[in-house]
Design a protein around this motif. Sequence first.
Motif, PDB file in Angstrom:
ATOM      1  N   LYS A 129      18.912 -31.265 -44.224  1.00  0.00           N
ATOM      2  CA  LYS A 129      19.719 -31.488 -43.026  1.00  0.00           C
ATOM      3  C   LYS A 129      21.206 -31.307 -43.272  1.00  0.00           C
ATOM      4  O   LYS A 129      21.903 -30.675 -42.476  1.00  0.00           O
ATOM      5  CB  LYS A 129      19.438 -32.897 -42.495  1.00  0.00           C
ATOM      6  N   LYS A 506       3.958 -37.273 -24.694  1.00  0.00           N
ATOM      7  CA  LYS A 506       5.186 -36.609 -25.122  1.00  0.00           C
ATOM      8  C   LYS A 506       6.387 -37.372 -24.591  1.00  0.00           C
ATOM      9  O   LYS A 506       6.317 -38.030 -23.540  1.00  0.00           O
ATOM     10  CB  LYS A 506       5.218 -35.164 -24.623  1.00  0.00           C
ATOM     11  N   GLU A 515      20.446 -32.589 -22.649  1.00  0.00           N
ATOM     12  CA  GLU A 515      20.734 -31.193 -22.959  1.00  0.00           C
ATOM     13  C   GLU A 515      22.233 -30.964 -23.134  1.00  0.00           C
ATOM     14  O   GLU A 515      22.662 -30.285 -24.070  1.00  0.00           O
ATOM     15  CB  GLU A 515      20.198 -30.271 -21.845  1.00  0.00           C
ATOM     16  N   PRO A 521      15.365 -32.562 -28.788  1.00  0.00           N
ATOM     17  CA  PRO A 521      14.740 -32.127 -30.042  1.00  0.00           C
ATOM     18  C   PRO A 521      13.954 -30.837 -29.845  1.00  0.00           C
ATOM     19  O   PRO A 521      13.878 -30.294 -28.738  1.00  0.00           O
ATOM     20  CB  PRO A 521      13.798 -33.285 -30.375  1.00  0.00           C
ATOM     21  N   GLU A 522      13.358 -30.360 -30.936  1.00  0.00           N
ATOM     22  CA  GLU A 522      12.493 -29.195 -30.847  1.00  0.00           C
ATOM     23  C   GLU A 522      11.295 -29.503 -29.958  1.00  0.00           C
ATOM     24  O   GLU A 522      10.882 -30.647 -29.818  1.00  0.00           O
ATOM     25  CB  GLU A 522      12.005 -28.789 -32.240  1.00  0.00           C
ATOM     26  N   THR A 523      10.719 -28.453 -29.382  1.00  0.00           N
ATOM     27  CA  THR A 523       9.588 -28.617 -28.477  1.00  0.00           C
ATOM     28  C   THR A 523       8.448 -29.358 -29.170  1.00  0.00           C
ATOM     29  O   THR A 523       8.067 -29.032 -30.291  1.00  0.00           O
ATOM     30  CB  THR A 523       9.085 -27.244 -27.993  1.00  0.00           C
ATOM     31  N   LYS A 525       8.472 -32.445 -30.177  1.00  0.00           N
ATOM     32  CA  LYS A 525       8.889 -33.509 -31.080  1.00  0.00           C
ATOM     33  C   LYS A 525       9.586 -34.625 -30.311  1.00  0.00           C
ATOM     34  O   LYS A 525      10.080 -34.429 -29.206  1.00  0.00           O
ATOM     35  CB  LYS A 525       9.820 -32.962 -32.166  1.00  0.00           C
ATOM     36  N   GLU A 528      15.208 -37.402 -32.262  1.00  0.00           N
ATOM     37  CA  GLU A 528      15.488 -37.722 -33.663  1.00  0.00           C
ATOM     38  C   GLU A 528      16.528 -38.837 -33.772  1.00  0.00           C
ATOM     39  O   GLU A 528      17.567 -38.812 -33.116  1.00  0.00           O
ATOM     40  CB  GLU A 528      15.989 -36.477 -34.395  1.00  0.00           C
TER      41      GLU A 528
END
Length: 716
Positions: A129, A506, A515, A521-523, A525, A528
């Motif tokens: 990261k 989800k 946004e 996060p990524e699709t 997930k 974070e």
Amino acid sequence: MLKKLLLLSLLAALIALVWQLGWLDALTFDNLKRQQGELVAFRDAQPLLVSGLYFLVYVGVTALSLPGATIMTLAGGAVFGLGWGLLLVSFASTLGATLAMLVSRFLLRGWVKQRFSKTMQKLDAGIEKEGAFYLFALRLVPAFPFFVINLAMGLTRIKVSTYWWVSQVGMLAGTVVYVNAGTQLAQIAGPGDVLSLELLVSFALLGLFPLLARKLLNSYQNRKKLQGWKRPKSFDTNLLVIGAGSGGLVAAYIAAAVKARVTLVEKHQMGGDCLNTGCVPSKALIRSARLAQEMREAENYGLKSREPEIDFQQVMARIQQVIQQIEPHDSVERYTGLGVEAKEGCARLVSPWEVEVTLNSGEVQRITSRSIVLATGAEPFVPDLPGLGDVDYLTSDNLWQLREQPERLLVLGGGPIGCELSQAFQRLGSQVTQVERGSQLLPREDRDASDAVLNKMQAEGVAVKLEHQALRVEVRDRENLLIATNPEGEEVAFAFDRLLVAVGRKPRLKGYGLEELGLVPETGKTLETNAYLQTLFPNIYACGDLVGPYQLTHAASHQAWHATVNALFGHLKSFKVDYTFLPWATFTDPEVARVGLNEKEAKEQKIDYEVTLYGIDDLDRALADSQAYGFVKVLTPPGKDKILGVTLVGPHAGDLLAEFVLAMKHGLGMNKLLGTIHIYPTLTEANKSAAGNWKKAHAPEGVLRWLKKYHEWRLN
């Protein structure tokens, strides 16, 4: 391979030589004081020679990861002074650390990974990261022993040149503190000198340096993350919570309890999924279904069995009544009375400190808050299954609007939600077909626990189809069909009246301004966060199903406490969220409850364990209740009574698990559990009996043989 063996032999020989000669015994504080005068005199006579020897020894100690680096650093200050000592230590420690890293990379890759696997997981994630900055943080704040960092970094992809300069710069501040302390130690001539101001300051720096360094580093990182955003001069509220589900309600409650000014915004229903579409309605449904099954099995209790007459509309009406009875606990009125400013409307982040709230009345407000907690929850995941949109499918959200019982219900998914609802609807009179692509139900549980649920459900008539992959939904001649492949790869069709999709959940991410702030996060997930539940922005926290990893009501509450306390008091003290003793249960019949490790996880993590089993079919109270099925399974380290994890399968497993959760949290082992008085006859005796089985397996046979001889002798 030959080169590695030769290098390994050389290193082993060097380490053995050092130990054999007793050189490490000389690296003590007392010895340093005793020989300080001689070392200083030797330095004055041969400055270059002594400096060179010191440099080489320091490099060797560090490169071989031998103990004594701290004393060597203090000696640098005591013998050479701050300036020259700092120069020698700084370059020697960096060279030694780099050599240790290279040795690890070349020779010890497998061994280090196995020995320090947990540390490696953190290092890999940090390097992936933040790269060099992560190493700099580790060097600046010695939370990990430096020799562990040296060895572990050899397993990463970090460049040697990067490792060198980051270590050189990162360790410099700490080196200054330690070398300076060494210079002050050199001034101690008698007991009175110990209380000198200079020495006290030096030792204070030794203790405060890691804390100060961490504070400065965190401050720098936080400022960097907030660059480009204008911070308000003042704030309307201390904490703004978005979402009034389990996590949001707890966050608001805690904030109000400590007299912070807190605003809570909920766009739909107070209580969130748990109250309205999750825990509460599902458990109310399960209770009705259990009673129906008990009527079928009444002969087990000496009564006449009968097929229950199901009034499905009344069952669903009762569920709504239960929700209404609990609603006041989570209402706007209650939280307003607690001191929370509760608002009903949509909240959208416009900056890290500012939220735009569109009230249900249409009014738009802007609220600034020092900290924000996101608790927006999750929603059912609906797979991209061809033809699914052609049927009026159900999810755990809209299921509770049903008023007509489906004659044929197809449940897609074999997780906790799918299993609970499959069994409940089967017991209420539907013919349920459950389709799961995996090889077992409840895939996170051990096979024996999963099989116990599978066998009971099949015995009650649920058609469970394991290893079936759903392909598409079709409507043929006005009949709904799910097309799937069976374990042999052949296409099969399952007819249904209603289809319940229960393949997971989800996080809710849309409509909250995530946004614009770059928080999405990524699709697929969850959002974070770090160990303190901070998002990308240090003043924005998140908890609950939005972040996972456990989508459970009590997990959301647990996280909410940490998120709120850190948001309000993190500038003073922060708390990492810990899931070590987090329990959970699936409320099928039999119930499956667990805390800590199960066998599947222990094997994956390569943790040695032994299993103690107790079958509930042998328990007096279970026999009296005609519910003698299930088991208690406890994992312990070989030969020790420490509890690593427990899986409970059977009636009231979720309730019985609490004793094990308490024992694990407070470090109580099987011996303590066995020594605790349990009421007879109760199901809780199953826990004590499991502890008894562990004790039998670890009975001291030698001592018992001598006791037998002793008692025989006493007969004469």
